[in-house]
Design a protein around this motif. Sequence first.
Motif, PDB file in Angstrom:
ATOM      1  N   LEU A  15      11.077  -2.798  -9.003  1.00  0.00           N
ATOM      2  CA  LEU A  15       9.923  -1.492  -9.216  1.00  0.00           C
ATOM      3  C   LEU A  15      10.165  -0.837 -10.217  1.00  0.00           C
ATOM      4  O   LEU A  15       8.944  -0.270 -10.998  1.00  0.00           O
ATOM      5  N   ARG A  16      11.250  -0.451 -10.288  1.00  0.00           N
ATOM      6  CA  ARG A  16      11.678   0.769 -11.366  1.00  0.00           C
ATOM      7  C   ARG A  16      11.201   0.138 -12.851  1.00  0.00           C
ATOM      8  O   ARG A  16      10.405   0.846 -13.632  1.00  0.00           O
ATOM      9  N   ILE A  17      11.728  -0.986 -13.165  1.00  0.00           N
ATOM     10  CA  ILE A  17      11.661  -1.643 -14.254  1.00  0.00           C
ATOM     11  C   ILE A  17       9.951  -1.842 -14.516  1.00  0.00           C
ATOM     12  O   ILE A  17       9.529  -1.586 -15.714  1.00  0.00           O
ATOM     13  N   THR A  18       9.487  -2.445 -13.772  1.00  0.00           N
ATOM     14  CA  THR A  18       7.888  -2.452 -13.861  1.00  0.00           C
ATOM     15  C   THR A  18       7.251  -1.408 -14.039  1.00  0.00           C
ATOM     16  O   THR A  18       6.444  -1.170 -14.932  1.00  0.00           O
ATOM     17  N   ASN A  19       7.585  -0.131 -13.184  1.00  0.00           N
ATOM     18  CA  ASN A  19       6.955   0.956 -13.617  1.00  0.00           C
ATOM     19  C   ASN A  19       7.342   1.743 -14.965  1.00  0.00           C
ATOM     20  O   ASN A  19       6.333   2.260 -15.653  1.00  0.00           O
ATOM     21  N   LYS A  55      -0.688  -4.714 -10.176  1.00  0.00           N
ATOM     22  CA  LYS A  55      -0.748  -5.707  -8.768  1.00  0.00           C
ATOM     23  C   LYS A  55       0.509  -5.979  -8.287  1.00  0.00           C
ATOM     24  O   LYS A  55       0.789  -6.081  -7.062  1.00  0.00           O
ATOM     25  N   PHE A  56       1.398  -6.323  -9.161  1.00  0.00           N
ATOM     26  CA  PHE A  56       2.741  -6.562  -8.787  1.00  0.00           C
ATOM     27  C   PHE A  56       3.529  -5.525  -7.871  1.00  0.00           C
ATOM     28  O   PHE A  56       3.988  -5.777  -6.988  1.00  0.00           O
ATOM     29  N   VAL A  57       3.223  -4.259  -8.512  1.00  0.00           N
ATOM     30  CA  VAL A  57       3.821  -3.178  -7.929  1.00  0.00           C
ATOM     31  C   VAL A  57       3.382  -3.159  -6.436  1.00  0.00           C
ATOM     32  O   VAL A  57       4.148  -2.898  -5.433  1.00  0.00           O
ATOM     33  N   THR A  58       1.967  -3.306  -6.328  1.00  0.00           N
ATOM     34  CA  THR A  58       1.228  -3.033  -4.990  1.00  0.00           C
ATOM     35  C   THR A  58       1.921  -4.098  -4.190  1.00  0.00           C
ATOM     36  O   THR A  58       2.233  -3.889  -2.828  1.00  0.00           O
ATOM     37  N   LEU A  60       4.731  -5.586  -4.136  1.00  0.00           N
ATOM     38  CA  LEU A  60       6.205  -5.819  -3.903  1.00  0.00           C
ATOM     39  C   LEU A  60       6.363  -4.508  -2.821  1.00  0.00           C
ATOM     40  O   LEU A  60       7.299  -4.597  -2.466  1.00  0.00           O
ATOM     41  N   GLU A  61       5.659  -3.218  -3.148  1.00  0.00           N
ATOM     42  CA  GLU A  61       5.804  -2.102  -2.303  1.00  0.00           C
ATOM     43  C   GLU A  61       5.379  -2.776  -0.814  1.00  0.00           C
ATOM     44  O   GLU A  61       5.940  -2.331   0.173  1.00  0.00           O
ATOM     45  N   GLN A  62       4.315  -3.783  -0.786  1.00  0.00           N
ATOM     46  CA  GLN A  62       3.871  -4.105   0.417  1.00  0.00           C
ATOM     47  C   GLN A  62       5.019  -5.042   1.171  1.00  0.00           C
ATOM     48  O   GLN A  62       5.376  -4.866   2.411  1.00  0.00           O
ATOM     49  N   ILE A  63       5.616  -5.892   0.515  1.00  0.00           N
ATOM     50  CA  ILE A  63       6.702  -6.717   0.949  1.00  0.00           C
ATOM     51  C   ILE A  63       7.788  -5.774   1.269  1.00  0.00           C
ATOM     52  O   ILE A  63       8.628  -6.107   2.222  1.00  0.00           O
ATOM     53  N   ILE A  64       8.144  -4.753   0.509  1.00  0.00           N
ATOM     54  CA  ILE A  64       9.333  -3.947   0.891  1.00  0.00           C
ATOM     55  C   ILE A  64       8.919  -3.270   2.098  1.00  0.00           C
ATOM     56  O   ILE A  64       9.952  -3.169   3.146  1.00  0.00           O
ATOM     57  N   SER A  65       7.962  -2.595   2.436  1.00  0.00           N
ATOM     58  CA  SER A  65       7.522  -2.147   3.665  1.00  0.00           C
ATOM     59  C   SER A  65       7.662  -2.921   5.044  1.00  0.00           C
ATOM     60  O   SER A  65       7.880  -2.408   5.971  1.00  0.00           O
ATOM     61  N   GLU A  66       7.023  -4.328   4.619  1.00  0.00           N
ATOM     62  CA  GLU A  66       7.086  -5.291   5.763  1.00  0.00           C
ATOM     63  C   GLU A  66       8.601  -5.892   6.126  1.00  0.00           C
ATOM     64  O   GLU A  66       9.065  -6.015   7.067  1.00  0.00           O
ATOM     65  N   THR A  67       9.504  -5.819   4.985  1.00  0.00           N
ATOM     66  CA  THR A  67      10.709  -6.431   5.193  1.00  0.00           C
ATOM     67  C   THR A  67      11.608  -5.515   5.578  1.00  0.00           C
ATOM     68  O   THR A  67      12.659  -5.544   6.172  1.00  0.00           O
ATOM     69  N   TYR A  68      11.724  -4.179   5.080  1.00  0.00           N
ATOM     70  CA  TYR A  68      12.240  -3.086   5.136  1.00  0.00           C
ATOM     71  C   TYR A  68      11.692  -1.963   5.812  1.00  0.00           C
ATOM     72  O   TYR A  68      11.597  -0.853   5.002  1.00  0.00           O
ATOM     73  N   PRO A  69      11.277  -2.071   7.169  1.00  0.00           N
ATOM     74  CA  PRO A  69      10.210  -1.099   7.521  1.00  0.00           C
ATOM     75  C   PRO A  69      10.977   0.538   7.900  1.00  0.00           C
ATOM     76  O   PRO A  69      10.338   1.459   7.760  1.00  0.00           O
TER      77      PRO A  69
END
Length: 73
Positions: A15-19, A55-58, A60-69
């Motif tokens: 996320l940091r790199i992509t941003n 789109k990738f950031v969005t 990945l953020e969704q994956i993080i929130s689902e995987t690491y609630p």
Amino acid sequence: MSNSHIPLEEMLEDLRITNEEIAQYEAENKVLSNNRETNRVQIYMNEGRIIKRQKFVTQLEQIISETYPNHQM
């Protein structure tokens, strides 16, 4: 599909790199806009790259929130 095999730290680094990449393309477009007519193709290409990374950031953020609630973004 579970993403729990991917460490949270690795996803956050992605996320940091992509941003950072998004910010670089936006800064480049700002400079290129000084001569928009000459640089329109490069600006267009950069805008496509920005959209793709956003789109990738969005996603990945969704994956993080689902995987690491318990992780706060």
